[in-house]
Design a protein around this motif. Structure first.
Motif, PDB file in Angstrom:
ATOM      1  N   ASN A   1       0.957  -1.256   0.003  1.00  0.00           N
ATOM      2  CA  ASN A   1      -0.303   0.055  -0.035  1.00  0.00           C
ATOM      3  C   ASN A   1       0.578   1.288  -0.037  1.00  0.00           C
ATOM      4  OD1 ASN A   1      -2.602  -0.912  -0.089  1.00  0.00           O
ATOM      5  ND2 ASN A   1      -2.510  -1.447   2.136  1.00  0.00           N
ATOM      6  N   GLY A   2       0.498   2.233  -0.895  1.00  0.00           N
ATOM      7  CA  GLY A   2       1.414   3.263  -0.990  1.00  0.00           C
ATOM      8  C   GLY A   2       2.319   3.390  -1.844  1.00  0.00           C
ATOM      9  N   SER A   3       2.596   2.235  -2.434  1.00  0.00           N
ATOM     10  CA  SER A   3       3.870   2.087  -3.111  1.00  0.00           C
ATOM     11  C   SER A   3       3.699   2.828  -4.436  1.00  0.00           C
ATOM     12  CB  SER A   3       4.224   0.812  -3.555  1.00  0.00           C
ATOM     13  OG  SER A   3       3.157   0.018  -4.357  1.00  0.00           O
ATOM     14  N   GLY A   4       2.654   3.587  -4.996  1.00  0.00           N
ATOM     15  CA  GLY A   4       2.526   4.421  -6.108  1.00  0.00           C
ATOM     16  C   GLY A   4       1.616   3.677  -7.438  1.00  0.00           C
ATOM     17  N   LYS A   5       1.045   2.580  -7.157  1.00  0.00           N
ATOM     18  CA  LYS A   5       0.340   1.955  -7.963  1.00  0.00           C
ATOM     19  C   LYS A   5      -0.661   2.648  -8.750  1.00  0.00           C
ATOM     20  CE  LYS A   5      -0.703  -1.475  -5.326  1.00  0.00           C
ATOM     21  NZ  LYS A   5      -0.250  -1.044  -4.105  1.00  0.00           N
ATOM     22  N   THR A   6      -1.605   3.190  -7.956  1.00  0.00           N
ATOM     23  CA  THR A   6      -2.696   4.156  -8.156  1.00  0.00           C
ATOM     24  C   THR A   6      -2.255   5.375  -9.166  1.00  0.00           C
ATOM     25  OG1 THR A   6      -4.439   2.793  -6.928  1.00  0.00           O
ATOM     26  CG2 THR A   6      -4.963   5.294  -7.758  1.00  0.00           C
ATOM     27  N   THR A   7      -1.382   5.937  -8.414  1.00  0.00           N
ATOM     28  CA  THR A   7      -0.699   6.977  -8.964  1.00  0.00           C
ATOM     29  C   THR A   7      -0.036   6.874 -10.438  1.00  0.00           C
ATOM     30  OG1 THR A   7      -0.027   8.087  -6.721  1.00  0.00           O
ATOM     31  CG2 THR A   7       0.820   9.100  -8.667  1.00  0.00           C
ATOM     32  N   LEU A   8       0.517   5.506 -10.590  1.00  0.00           N
ATOM     33  CA  LEU A   8       0.867   5.348 -11.858  1.00  0.00           C
ATOM     34  C   LEU A   8      -0.205   4.882 -13.066  1.00  0.00           C
ATOM     35  CD1 LEU A   8       3.224   4.330 -13.668  1.00  0.00           C
ATOM     36  CD2 LEU A   8       3.285   2.000 -12.957  1.00  0.00           C
TER      37      LEU A   8
HETATM   38  N1  LIG Z   1      -3.728  13.102  -4.620  1.00  0.00           N
HETATM   39  C1  LIG Z   1      -2.922  12.923  -3.847  1.00  0.00           C
HETATM   40  N2  LIG Z   1      -2.318  13.896  -2.866  1.00  0.00           N
HETATM   41  C2  LIG Z   1      -1.521  13.602  -1.852  1.00  0.00           C
HETATM   42  N3  LIG Z   1      -0.804  12.489  -1.800  1.00  0.00           N
HETATM   43  C3  LIG Z   1      -1.185  11.470  -2.712  1.00  0.00           C
HETATM   44  C4  LIG Z   1      -2.081  11.646  -3.495  1.00  0.00           C
HETATM   45  N4  LIG Z   1      -2.482  10.398  -4.141  1.00  0.00           N
HETATM   46  C5  LIG Z   1      -1.465   9.533  -3.702  1.00  0.00           C
HETATM   47  N5  LIG Z   1      -0.727  10.252  -2.685  1.00  0.00           N
HETATM   48  C6  LIG Z   1       0.285   9.505  -1.952  1.00  0.00           C
HETATM   49  O1  LIG Z   1       1.062   8.967  -2.842  1.00  0.00           O
HETATM   50  C7  LIG Z   1       1.515   7.639  -2.319  1.00  0.00           C
HETATM   51  C8  LIG Z   1       1.120   6.508  -3.584  1.00  0.00           C
HETATM   52  O2  LIG Z   1      -0.319   6.554  -3.400  1.00  0.00           O
HETATM   53  P1  LIG Z   1      -0.912   5.379  -4.341  1.00  0.00           P
HETATM   54  O3  LIG Z   1      -0.519   5.585  -5.751  1.00  0.00           O
HETATM   55  O4  LIG Z   1      -2.459   5.483  -4.069  1.00  0.00           O
HETATM   56  O5  LIG Z   1      -0.440   3.978  -3.678  1.00  0.00           O
HETATM   57  P2  LIG Z   1      -0.756   2.514  -4.066  1.00  0.00           P
HETATM   58  O6  LIG Z   1      -1.905   2.689  -5.111  1.00  0.00           O
HETATM   59  O7  LIG Z   1       0.170   1.786  -4.309  1.00  0.00           O
HETATM   60  O8  LIG Z   1      -1.456   2.047  -2.828  1.00  0.00           O
HETATM   61  C9  LIG Z   1       1.003   7.573  -1.034  1.00  0.00           C
HETATM   62  O9  LIG Z   1       1.787   7.758  -0.086  1.00  0.00           O
HETATM   63  C10 LIG Z   1      -0.375   8.291  -1.048  1.00  0.00           C
HETATM   64  O10 LIG Z   1      -0.574   8.727   0.167  1.00  0.00           O
END
Ligand SMILES: Nc1ncnc2c1ncn2[C@@H]1O[C@H](COP(=O)(O)OP(=O)(O)O)[C@@H](O)[C@H]1O
Ligand SMILES: [Mg+2]
Length: 252
Positions: free
Chosen positions: A44-51
């Motif tokens: 969790n929090g590794s950046g998957k959704t952000t990617l």
């Molecule tokens: N819109 C945002 N604003 C601030 N921090 C964010 C935002 N989106 C994601 N993060 C942070 O970026 C990191 C990666 O999140 P995320 O991509 O959701 O991880 P995963 O999907 O792998 O769990 C986390 O530390 C999360 O809290």
């Protein structure tokens, strides 16, 4: 041109994305081979959704490039990217709860830019296609139900049908099995296999390791905003860096 490059439908090249001081993606690179089913795992929090958000235009990247079929999409908007043929689902579904299941499909047609806002179900074949897709995901009998009354798993199936209406070339699924009952997970896996056989490419974020290992020929592992390993399920499972990232837990 390099054959391997030609075969990549998506090329993510050293992209970075920070939220304030938090580096969600840092020099992250990932190539997705056309016709593959690639799993994307990581704590969790590794950046998957952000990617996913970066690839689909929901987050603007700070640096690096993302190419789809050889062309940069790093500056493109979500609707443009969707129309190019990249479909995605969301970790939390984004259907319209106050519309019926079939009305949701109607919105999907309009979003694709083929429907006409001023004539309801302008083309009979679009309605037929919507019904076919609802049938494909197995929720035809709920077509007149308000989408908000569907079970969580059924909503995910609707969202899946929703993106299929645009005939995507690649589909990104964000935790499709999360919170879904085991029977429906198997059903979803079969649908993915069927579409894969028809030539679609998949990139799938999922914590359910059985689902990932059964479905994905390739697995990429994210840790702290970067891909730290890529290979077959067996390869990444025995990779020390991967075991480290999970601190010995979670991967089974
Ligand atoms: N819109 C945002 N604003 C601030 N921090 C964010 C935002 N989106 C994601 N993060 C942070 O970026 C990191 C990666 O999140 P995320 O991509 O959701 O991880 P995963 O999907 O792998 O769990 C986390 O530390 C999360 O809290
Ligand atoms: Mg996520």
């Amino acid at each position: 041109m390099d054959k391997e490059i030609q075969n990549n439908v998506i090329e993510v090249s050293t992209i970075s994305k920070a939220f304030g001081g938090l580096r969600a993606l840092e020099n992250c690179s990932l190539n997705i081979q056309a016709g593959s089913i690639t799993g994307l795992i990581g704590p969790n929090g590794s950046g998957k959704t952000t990617l996913f958000n970066a690839i689909t235009g929901y987050e603007r990247i700070d640096s690096g490039d993302i190419r789809f079929q050889g062309k940069s999409i790093a500056q493109s908007k979500p609707e443009q990217i969707f129309k190019l043929g990249i479909g995605r689902t969301f970790q939390l579904t984004r259907i319209f709860p106050k519309l019926t299941v079939l009305e949701n499909m109607h919105v999907a047609v309009q979003r694709q830019g083929k429907g006409n806002m001023f004539s309801s179900w302008s083309a009979a074949h679009e309605r037929r296609k919507a019904l076919e897709l609802l049938d494909f995901v197995g929720i035809t009998k709920h077509k007149d139900l308000l989408a908000g009354n569907l079970s969580y798993g059924q909503r995910k199936l609707l969202e899946f049908a929703f993106i299929l209406i645009a005939d995507p070339k690649i589909i990104l699924l964000d935790e499709p099995a999360g919170g879904v009952n085991p029977t429906m997970i198997l059903y979803l896996a079969d649908r993915i296999r069927e579409l894969h056989q028809q030539g679609l490419t998949f990139l799938i974020v999922e914590h359910n390791m059985e689902f990932v290992m059964n479905l994905c020929q390739q697995v990429a592992v994210m840790h702290q905003g970067n891909i730290i390993a890529q290979g077959t399920g067996a390869e990444v499972r025995s990779n020390p860096a991967v075991l480290d990232a999970y601190l010995g837990g979670g991967l089974e």
